[in-house]
Design a protein around this motif. Sequence first.
Motif, PDB file in Angstrom:
ATOM      1  N   HIS A 126       0.800  -1.225   0.000  1.00  0.00           N
ATOM      2  CA  HIS A 126       0.000   0.000   0.000  1.00  0.00           C
ATOM      3  C   HIS A 126       0.835   1.278   0.000  1.00  0.00           C
ATOM      4  O   HIS A 126       0.306   2.351   0.220  1.00  0.00           O
ATOM      5  N   PRO A 132      -2.649   5.638  -4.163  1.00  0.00           N
ATOM      6  CA  PRO A 132      -3.949   6.324  -4.267  1.00  0.00           C
ATOM      7  C   PRO A 132      -5.084   5.315  -4.145  1.00  0.00           C
ATOM      8  O   PRO A 132      -4.972   4.169  -4.567  1.00  0.00           O
ATOM      9  N   LEU A 133      -6.182   5.754  -3.540  1.00  0.00           N
ATOM     10  CA  LEU A 133      -7.369   4.911  -3.410  1.00  0.00           C
ATOM     11  C   LEU A 133      -8.203   4.991  -4.682  1.00  0.00           C
ATOM     12  O   LEU A 133      -8.343   6.065  -5.255  1.00  0.00           O
ATOM     13  N   ILE A 151     -11.501   5.551  -6.660  1.00  0.00           N
ATOM     14  CA  ILE A 151     -12.547   6.503  -6.305  1.00  0.00           C
ATOM     15  C   ILE A 151     -13.713   5.828  -5.597  1.00  0.00           C
ATOM     16  O   ILE A 151     -14.260   6.370  -4.632  1.00  0.00           O
ATOM     17  N   LYS A 165     -13.674   3.241  -3.642  1.00  0.00           N
ATOM     18  CA  LYS A 165     -13.283   2.932  -2.264  1.00  0.00           C
ATOM     19  C   LYS A 165     -13.225   4.211  -1.423  1.00  0.00           C
ATOM     20  O   LYS A 165     -13.650   4.223  -0.272  1.00  0.00           O
ATOM     21  N   ALA A 166     -12.725   5.296  -1.997  1.00  0.00           N
ATOM     22  CA  ALA A 166     -12.668   6.568  -1.279  1.00  0.00           C
ATOM     23  C   ALA A 166     -14.078   7.058  -0.951  1.00  0.00           C
ATOM     24  O   ALA A 166     -14.337   7.536   0.148  1.00  0.00           O
ATOM     25  N   LEU A 167     -14.993   6.927  -1.899  1.00  0.00           N
ATOM     26  CA  LEU A 167     -16.384   7.337  -1.664  1.00  0.00           C
ATOM     27  C   LEU A 167     -17.010   6.522  -0.536  1.00  0.00           C
ATOM     28  O   LEU A 167     -17.707   7.052   0.312  1.00  0.00           O
ATOM     29  N   GLN A 197     -15.545   5.039   1.949  1.00  0.00           N
ATOM     30  CA  GLN A 197     -14.900   5.224   3.249  1.00  0.00           C
ATOM     31  C   GLN A 197     -15.227   6.559   3.909  1.00  0.00           C
ATOM     32  O   GLN A 197     -14.937   6.759   5.068  1.00  0.00           O
ATOM     33  N   HIS A 198     -15.810   7.476   3.201  1.00  0.00           N
ATOM     34  CA  HIS A 198     -16.104   8.801   3.745  1.00  0.00           C
ATOM     35  C   HIS A 198     -17.608   9.013   3.731  1.00  0.00           C
ATOM     36  O   HIS A 198     -18.243   8.939   2.673  1.00  0.00           O
TER      37      HIS A 198
END
Length: 121
Positions: free
Chosen positions: A13, A26-27, A29, A31-33, A35-36
């Motif tokens: 990672h 970088p995550l 998109i 996964k980023a969405l 997680q937040h």
Amino acid sequence: MLPPSRPRYLGPHFRQSAQGGQVPDPLPIAKALAQHEGLARLGALLQASNRRMAVVQPALPGALVRFVKPGPVDEEGWTLLAANAAVAAKLRHLQPRLEDMLMEAGLVPSKVRVKVQSQGG
């Protein structure tokens, strides 16, 4: 002259930056969405808007489709963004049919708002 050094393996990672420090990968998109909380809600609203667009698109005359974009969804309804005033007028004419289509698809609230998309900022 020394040969260029190969980047060190820092684990699955992380990667090494040009300055030699460790930088997380970088995550994706999605996964980023997920997680937040705020971004997850935004992603869900975007999907809801796109789903509504897919439902009403068959009612839009062929040439009109490219001048219409799905807009925001909220507790009161959904906004269609028109490229110009002429497109907005046609959408307002079709508005009752579009609302019926959303209701038939079980998408509530089914109220459709039409706004002319601003040209820049």
